[in-house]
Enzyme design. Sequence first.
Site, PDB file in Angstrom:
ATOM      1  N   HIS A  46      55.985  29.112 -19.292  1.00 55.77           N
ATOM      2  CA  HIS A  46      54.154  29.490 -19.622  1.00 55.77           C
ATOM      3  C   HIS A  46      53.882  28.694 -20.665  1.00 55.77           C
ATOM      4  O   HIS A  46      52.749  29.018 -21.277  1.00 55.77           O
ATOM      5  CB  HIS A  46      54.378  30.906 -19.907  1.00 55.77           C
ATOM      6  CG  HIS A  46      54.522  31.732 -18.660  1.00 55.77           C
ATOM      7  ND1 HIS A  46      53.485  31.928 -17.738  1.00 55.77           N
ATOM      8  CD2 HIS A  46      55.619  32.639 -18.259  1.00 55.77           C
ATOM      9  CE1 HIS A  46      53.878  32.744 -16.918  1.00 55.77           C
ATOM     10  NE2 HIS A  46      55.145  33.015 -17.071  1.00 55.77           N
ATOM     11  N   LYS A  62      40.359  36.961 -25.079  1.00 50.59           N
ATOM     12  CA  LYS A  62      42.018  36.442 -24.804  1.00 50.59           C
ATOM     13  C   LYS A  62      42.350  36.400 -26.316  1.00 50.59           C
ATOM     14  O   LYS A  62      41.825  36.561 -27.457  1.00 50.59           O
ATOM     15  CB  LYS A  62      41.802  34.853 -24.427  1.00 50.59           C
ATOM     16  CG  LYS A  62      41.206  34.069 -25.200  1.00 50.59           C
ATOM     17  CD  LYS A  62      41.204  32.453 -24.566  1.00 50.59           C
ATOM     18  CE  LYS A  62      40.237  32.483 -23.567  1.00 50.59           C
ATOM     19  NZ  LYS A  62      40.838  31.770 -21.953  1.00 50.59           N
ATOM     20  N   ARG A  63      43.792  36.287 -26.089  1.00 48.41           N
ATOM     21  CA  ARG A  63      44.557  36.146 -27.466  1.00 48.41           C
ATOM     22  C   ARG A  63      43.890  35.155 -28.432  1.00 48.41           C
ATOM     23  O   ARG A  63      43.476  33.912 -28.013  1.00 48.41           O
ATOM     24  CB  ARG A  63      45.898  35.713 -27.202  1.00 48.41           C
ATOM     25  CG  ARG A  63      46.966  35.506 -28.185  1.00 48.41           C
ATOM     26  CD  ARG A  63      48.376  35.620 -27.589  1.00 48.41           C
ATOM     27  NE  ARG A  63      48.485  34.429 -26.422  1.00 48.41           N
ATOM     28  CZ  ARG A  63      49.161  33.551 -26.996  1.00 48.41           C
ATOM     29  NH1 ARG A  63      49.394  33.079 -28.347  1.00 48.41           N
ATOM     30  NH2 ARG A  63      49.303  32.381 -26.211  1.00 48.41           N
ATOM     31  N   LYS A 103      43.328  27.935 -28.301  1.00 50.22           N
ATOM     32  CA  LYS A 103      42.653  28.639 -27.444  1.00 50.22           C
ATOM     33  C   LYS A 103      41.138  28.099 -27.902  1.00 50.22           C
ATOM     34  O   LYS A 103      40.087  28.572 -27.358  1.00 50.22           O
ATOM     35  CB  LYS A 103      42.521  29.899 -27.321  1.00 50.22           C
ATOM     36  CG  LYS A 103      43.959  30.101 -26.444  1.00 50.22           C
ATOM     37  CD  LYS A 103      44.368  31.689 -26.317  1.00 50.22           C
ATOM     38  CE  LYS A 103      45.646  31.873 -25.494  1.00 50.22           C
ATOM     39  NZ  LYS A 103      45.584  31.596 -23.957  1.00 50.22           N
ATOM     40  N   THR A 109      44.702  33.131 -16.703  1.00 52.11           N
ATOM     41  CA  THR A 109      44.158  33.838 -15.632  1.00 52.11           C
ATOM     42  C   THR A 109      42.805  34.695 -15.925  1.00 52.11           C
ATOM     43  O   THR A 109      42.391  35.148 -15.082  1.00 52.11           O
ATOM     44  CB  THR A 109      45.374  35.047 -15.166  1.00 52.11           C
ATOM     45  OG1 THR A 109      45.604  35.586 -16.537  1.00 52.11           O
ATOM     46  CG2 THR A 109      46.624  34.309 -14.730  1.00 52.11           C
ATOM     47  N   LYS A 122      39.952  35.785 -13.275  1.00 50.50           N
ATOM     48  CA  LYS A 122      39.187  37.008 -12.965  1.00 50.50           C
ATOM     49  C   LYS A 122      37.806  36.809 -13.600  1.00 50.50           C
ATOM     50  O   LYS A 122      36.915  37.501 -12.898  1.00 50.50           O
ATOM     51  CB  LYS A 122      39.791  37.896 -14.215  1.00 50.50           C
ATOM     52  CG  LYS A 122      41.198  38.147 -14.257  1.00 50.50           C
ATOM     53  CD  LYS A 122      41.978  38.777 -15.258  1.00 50.50           C
ATOM     54  CE  LYS A 122      43.567  38.675 -15.251  1.00 50.50           C
ATOM     55  NZ  LYS A 122      44.061  38.943 -16.608  1.00 50.50           N
TER      56      LYS A 122
END
Length: 833
Positions: free
Chosen positions: A379, A570-571, A576, A678, A682
């Site tokens: 991952h 998100k985290r 990110k 993901t 969504k």
Amino acid sequence: MLRTVNDNPARGTASAAPPAASASVPADPLPPCDDGVAAHVERHLLNIVGVRPDEASATELLQALAWVARERLSRRWVDGDAADRAARARRVVYLSMEFLIGRSLGNALAALGMQGQAAQAAAVHVRSLEELQSHEPDAALGNGGLGRLAACFLDAMATLGLPSYGYGIRYEFGMFEQTIQGGRQIEHPDPWLADGTPWEFPRPDIAWPVRFGGWVEPHGDRAVWHHAGMVQAKAYDMVVPGHATDRVATLRLWRAAAPAHIDLHAFNSGDYARAAEFKNEYENISWVLYPNDSTPAGRELRLRQEYFFTSASLQDVLARHLREHGRLDNLHEAVAIHLNDTHPAIGVAELMRLLVDEHRMPWDQAWAVTERTFSYTNHTLMPEALETWPVALVEQVLPRHMQIIYRINEQFLLHAARRRPGDVGFLGRVSLIGENGERRVRMAHLSVVGSHKVNGVSALHSKLLVDTVFRDLAEVWPERFVNVTNGVTPRRWLAHANPGLAALIDEAIGSGWRRDLDELERLRPLAGDASLGERFLAVKRASKERLAPMLHAAAGVAIDPASLFDVQVKRIHEYKRQLLNLLHVVGRYLAIVDEPRARWQPRTVIFAGKAASGYAAAKAIIRLIHDVAAVVNRDLRVAGRLVVVFVPNYGVSVAEAVMPAADLSEQISTAGTEASGTGNMKLALNGALTIGTDDGANIEIRQAVGDDNIFIFGRRADEVAAIRAAGYRPAEIAAAEPRLQRVLDAIGGGMFSPDEPGRYRGLVDALLASDPYLLLADHADYVAAQARVDALAADPAAWAVKAILNVAGMGPFSADRTIERYAREIWRVAPAR
């Protein structure tokens, strides 16, 4: 020592022989729900909850309704397992540190077709079903995408009829509950089990010993491990129901229990602290997900956690298999064991230990079974995120496993040397032991060597795996590496989370998309229908109005549902690039102040996510978000045009509220760093348009929805590599972009932290000096893409067309399709569907 001895099918009896598909499951023997769900609720209030029905609180009604659903699911569970055993069905075993399943009641009612009857039962007590569901805590069994993916996969396995077990840890306090104080993230225990849960089935007769430390006595290929400490792994089961089927999957979670509850001698001597210390030393293994690993004790606890659940799970699998088959040499024919990232990688060595030392299988035969049993999903592409453990620590905690890893490595290096004779550098790169600096065990390498298949989770990620981090291992086994792009379950993330949009889709094309997401493609020719577009926007507006009170509570300011909801949830992590989003927010704020008469598209910028407890940079970003929000949201010059909100304690339930309301989905990681994502799927499934880089699954989303229906910006992965290779100089970029330099000066100079002007100087200096994730390199293109967003948002009808086309393109991103590929190409089992 307790072992699995009960042959009750729901208690985990064995999977049977090779790839036969499972038998059909008998119909649910219970009477139809409409003959008295309300009566069942009343009965459970009296007999299980212990309260007069007319005095029941919302929480007590929730418990009673959950018991009604549990009763029906339990019968499906037992019947399904019996059918699997009769068919000698091959089982899938999914090992994961996280299963972020969220709340269970809504999903269970949907799977059972009981929503209407449950709502009527709630109405008898002058309650709404939504109110009852809000009293259920999220199961604190995960943190981010890894755990939510595992939960989606169990849903898909059950829906497709795959005989399956998920194995993990029953965390007593989750990762942590996040609150914000003075803009800072504060971590608290998340006691989701404080009042118990009706969804778990304790298995008091299933417990396995897990050992640590000590020394090893060799006996040829075998050895006797004289351990120094032992903990019991006790089993607790949860049911994951399939939809439009009577099939279910089993989630078995392990709780650590001390061999003795307290040191009674110390207690009777008056040393109460030492008496409890004995219990805590063992049971802290299953307290918290991802304990802070910035200390030696924290790192050791993480290793113990990973071994604890992996060892218990493998012992359980072998016991089940032996009851069914009486031998272990055919384990790989009856069981497919999947490693979800490297957390359970120690399972490769543990299965060898169990087969060789405990069951006296010859080494070579045991290795052949092990290699054909395991498969592994990677991952991450970032080398620093590939898990490694100091050899000294593994030798201390798991001495026998270190010996086994050395032997696996020796055999593997002999094999690899035949590929490149005399190439010492090549052997050093593929070795399971990293020799640069402190000697460390490379758990990703162990996973690759011990598995027959290895997959990435998006097309780009899988390509980069074999081109970069696993390039040398892929040279040894090119056929071992495949791609299986991630997916999400439409039952949870559209039908359950967004019933308004689900109903609109049902009316337009029917309800078949719940089981076959490719059906959404039928929306494509309807996207230009003005009436459908208007109704789509009305559904979106209603979702935004439902979310607005939560945002108001977090921000303390009024929220305009007519504004564009710009979402990054998100985290919190540097790659990110929440900080890139903030650079745009600050630039937008300054521009509005400069040009107050310009026509600005109103925006509500929504952040949510947790930072790891030991991750200082991520925590600084959270604080900066709050400091920026405090200035922006109080400035009357931008009122009605810009609001910044951070929603605390992000989890499944928060996501289910945010995602249906999102207009714009921020997927802005540095190209080549996000394996898949993901959240992007969504949000698009719920009709949000994506602004993002060509990274992870964004690429496949772009291909599915069309280049004109997504806002792509920034350097591609090959361009990122080229920039770094050429010598990246971010300060020169800032100097050449006055808008960017002004933003950095505002942040670094204390505009948003007047009480401590230098608070973010280090953050800005780091960007100017190195900027490892290329925020400054992508900034100008990001701002230009945001301008395109504004232009489209000014035309709601055109926006609706593109949003509907995004929903129509989500067929390839169903978890059902993903699991079908795993089943066909990796696990070698045919779905019943």
